[in-house]
Design an enzyme around this catalytic site. Structure first.
Site, PDB file in Angstrom:
ATOM      1  N   GLU A 183      -1.744  -6.742  -9.177  1.00  0.00           N
ATOM      2  CA  GLU A 183      -0.502  -6.362  -8.494  1.00  0.00           C
ATOM      3  C   GLU A 183       0.610  -7.297  -8.935  1.00  0.00           C
ATOM      4  OE1 GLU A 183       1.015  -5.150  -3.999  1.00  0.00           O
ATOM      5  OE2 GLU A 183      -1.022  -5.855  -4.317  1.00  0.00           O
ATOM      6  N   GLU A 452      -3.346 -13.026   3.238  1.00  0.00           N
ATOM      7  CA  GLU A 452      -2.701 -11.736   3.485  1.00  0.00           C
ATOM      8  C   GLU A 452      -3.091 -11.180   4.848  1.00  0.00           C
ATOM      9  OE1 GLU A 452      -2.066  -7.531   1.064  1.00  0.00           O
ATOM     10  OE2 GLU A 452      -3.804  -8.785   0.601  1.00  0.00           O
TER      11      GLU A 452
END
Length: 675
Positions: A183, A452
């Site tokens: 990502e 996260e």
């Protein structure tokens, strides 16, 4: 695969510009702390820190020897090398030795996010890897470090270090969401919520200036803002994500006091607000399009990443915030007509928010923590309703046993909402909470960066889903701004930004910490703020650089009881003015170093009462000892009484778990405790 020849292309030079960002450099060397032989037989280096960069190694090996390094963030619960959360990213380096003495190698034009490195093919394998043959090189945009924070709780200090390491790992020319999986994108929402914290830790002026220029370049003609910048995925215009266009320029201005970025980005800022206003059929409520909402909030429906706070409540709140920012920017730049226009727009949006999301009785319609946070922090409620909404938010926290449920939108503002509305002690309890979900839960699991997910590693050692489980994701580290501003009490004054005038207003309510201090290297020089307790006195420290001034609030102090470096206020040098206020003594000072001492206020002690919930009382050793002394075994069997006050245990409608004598003895002793 054969090399492909380069092709010369004739292009104009009109768009060439010099490097705008600070350089990306190796800023630190990290030596491995251990060589591990995993249960599955892999040879693994432990760097001791989840870092971003590369490994440099030295080797003497025959020609053709192939050495392979594979990078990962964590080991699994059995101690084996784990890279499931990396998804399809390789994170692999292969080196083939040329066989001419000692060779040293590190890859270029790439970086990895890792703490652990699996090494294959090293000449001395099998056997323990030689640690001195390897070194980690930390890579990031070489911003000037500016901030420091420390307090009496070492786990919070570890949290602060994790926040800084998360910023270093993700500020690599672009503010990425994560540095390891497939990502590594410049998500606007992550950057927006973290900008305030980022600008305390480092001088991010050049870094954000360059990235905001990229944002403006990728912005659509109608003002829509991409989800990520540079615009790789072609998604646009989610509330809180697109608001990076307004929030970040204003944050940079507040931190550095430079109007140039505001002037440069003003068209982009206006474009974003005008885009919002043009959406849908309702001018002041943005109720169209896709929005991430309170992303990853724990109150989300099963199988959803979006929290329970209505998306259109998030859009309305950010519409109001960005309208106000554009209003204030117009004021700074001298655009009087725009200042009036966007000021009126902000007022109408706020009124529409109240009509839509606040009940006639003055309560927030959506019963989520984030809904209450947005209403309070974005100043979207009537003054008459603020105290009740703040109380409701506090109750939501207490009812959840002092745990949060917020996601990307609510978390950055949660502690501000509490501290600024009379519940600072609750905010500190949230910070100090060690069980899931909390900031210190990850610290208790050995984290060295911000995760996260609140439970990236679950209590049983298993992982959150591999599809989205970064262990270096700075967004929840946005709490750092509150730590600087409210615990240590250090912030720039909005009326004179860039630390021309400084606000030093530490809050030590509740006695959960015994000291805190922060420092910031401003354009004027070092600014310092801190406090501590000593021999029944509170001491507040302040350093104000040359050509700057500060207002300092001594909470709980009275004028006649304040000494400055041993001298009363009237006779002390550098004191420009002082006055008594309900919350304490407010002092204005010029440049210099000051130590203010006054009697430690009652509010700064940790106190206990019979009105406190039993589940909270047993968290503190002193209170639990009182319970155990007068009611042996009671604290271990609270059951349904956990969320009830002590009095209910003696006077409950379904019978009493404590006798009247026990209750009176416990309540009396608790009321006399001060820590």
């Amino acid at each position: 695969m054969a090399w492909i020849p380069a092709v010369a292309i004739e292009l104009p030079f009109a768009n060439l510009v010099a490097q705008e960002n600070v350089p990306t450099r190796v800023t630190e060397l990290v030596k491995p702390i251990a060589a591990i032989a995993t249960p599955e037989g892999d040879a693994v280096l432990d760097m001791g820190q989840n870092m971003v960069g590369r490994i440099r190694f030295s080797v003497t090996a025959p020609a053709g020897t192939e050495i392979k390094l594979t990078h990962a963030e964590v080991l699994d619960k059995d101690g084996n090398f784990y890279r499931g959360n990396i998804r399809t990213a390789k994170q692999t380096v292969v080196y083939i030795a040329k066989g001419e003495g000692t060779e040293t190698y590190a890859p270029h034009f790439t970086f990895q996010g890792f703490r652990y490195v699996k090494v294959e093919g090293f000449p001395e394998q099998p056997g323990e890897l030689p640690l001195d043959a390897f070194v980690g090189e930390v890579l990031h945009s070489d911003m000037e470090p500016t901030g420091a924070f420390e307090c009496s709780d070492e786990m919070v200090n570890r949290l602060q270090r994790n926040i800084v390491w998360g910023q270093r790992g993700n500020f690599l020319d672009v503010p990425t969401d994560c540095p390891q999986r497939d990502e590594r994108l410049g998500w606007t929402g992550d950057a927006q919520v973290f900008a305030g914290t980022a600008l305390f830790n480092y001088n991010g002026g050049a870094f954000f200036t360059k990235w905001l220029r990229d944002l403006q370049a990728d912005q659509l003609p109608d003002g829509g803002v991409p989800f990520v910048v540079p615009n790789i995925i072609q998604g646009y215009s989610s509330a809180a994500w697109g608001d990076a266009a307004t929030v970040i320029p204003w944050a940079v201005y507040a931190s550095l006091g430079d109007k140039r970025l505001l002037a440069e980005q003003y068209g982009s800022m206006k474009g974003w607000v005008d885009y919002i206003r043009s959406q849908g059929e309702r001018e002041h409520i943005w109720n169209t399009g896709f929005h991430f909402g309170d992303w990853l909030a724990l109150d989300a429906k099963e199988g959803s990443y979006m929290g329970a706070t209505p998306n259109h409540m998030v859009t309305a709140a950010y519409f109001a915030l960005s309208s106000r920012i554009v209003r204030d920017t117009a004021g700074v730049l001298g655009y009087a007509d725009d200042e009036a226009y966007y000021g009126e727009l902000a007022e109408r949006v706020a009124a529409a928010f109240r009509d839509e999301f606040i009940t006639p009785n003055g309560r927030v319609a959506a019963q989520t923590q984030t809904a209450h946070i947005l209403a309070l922090v974005f100043d979207l409620v009537d003054t008459k309703d603020r105290a009740r909404i703040a109380k409701d938010l506090n109750e939501l926290i207490v009812d959840n046993d002092y745990h949060l449920t917020t996601g990307f939108v609510g978390t950055p503002y949660l502690c501000f909402a509490l501290s600024d509305n009379g519940y600072h002690e609750t905010a500190v309890k949230l910070l100090l909470q060690k069980t899931y979900p909390s900031w210190l839960y990850s610290v208790s699991k050995g984290a060295t960066t911000i995760w996260e997910h609140w439970d990236g590693i679950k209590p049983d050692g298993s992982f959150w889903s591999d599809d989205m489980n970064s262990f270096n994701h700075y967004a929840y580290g946005a709490v750092g701004e509150w730590m600087y501003r409210r615990i240590a009490g250090l912030s720039p004054d909005g009326a004179k930004p860039g630390y021309k005038r400084i606000r030093i207003e530490p809050d030590f309510t509740g006695g959960r910490l015994s000291y805190a201090r922060a420092a910031y290297e401003s354009m004027y020089g070092k600014v310092e703020a801190g406090w501590g307790f000593k021999d029944g006195q509170a001491e507040v420290y302040a350093t104000v650089p040359a050509n700057a001034s500060a207002t300092i609030l001594l909470r709980g102090a009275v004028i006649d009881g304040v000494a400055v470096d041993g001298i009363d206020l009237a006779g002390a040098q550098g004191i420009l003015s002082y006055r008594q206020q309900p919350e304490g003594v407010l002092i204005e000072v010029g440049s210099g170093h000051y130590v203010f001492a006054f009697a430690r206020p009652k509010s700064s002690y940790r106190t206990y009462s019979a009105d406190m919930r039993l589940g909270e009382l047993v968290q503190w050793d002193a209170a639990k000892r009182v319970l155990d002394r007068h009611a042996p075994g009671f604290s271990e069997q609270l059951g349904h009484l956990r969320n009830m006050p002590l009095g209910m245990a003696a006077n409950g409608p379904m019978g009493s778990a404590l006798s009247k004598e026990q209750y009176e003895a416990i309540a009396g002793e608790l009321s006399s405790l001060r820590e």
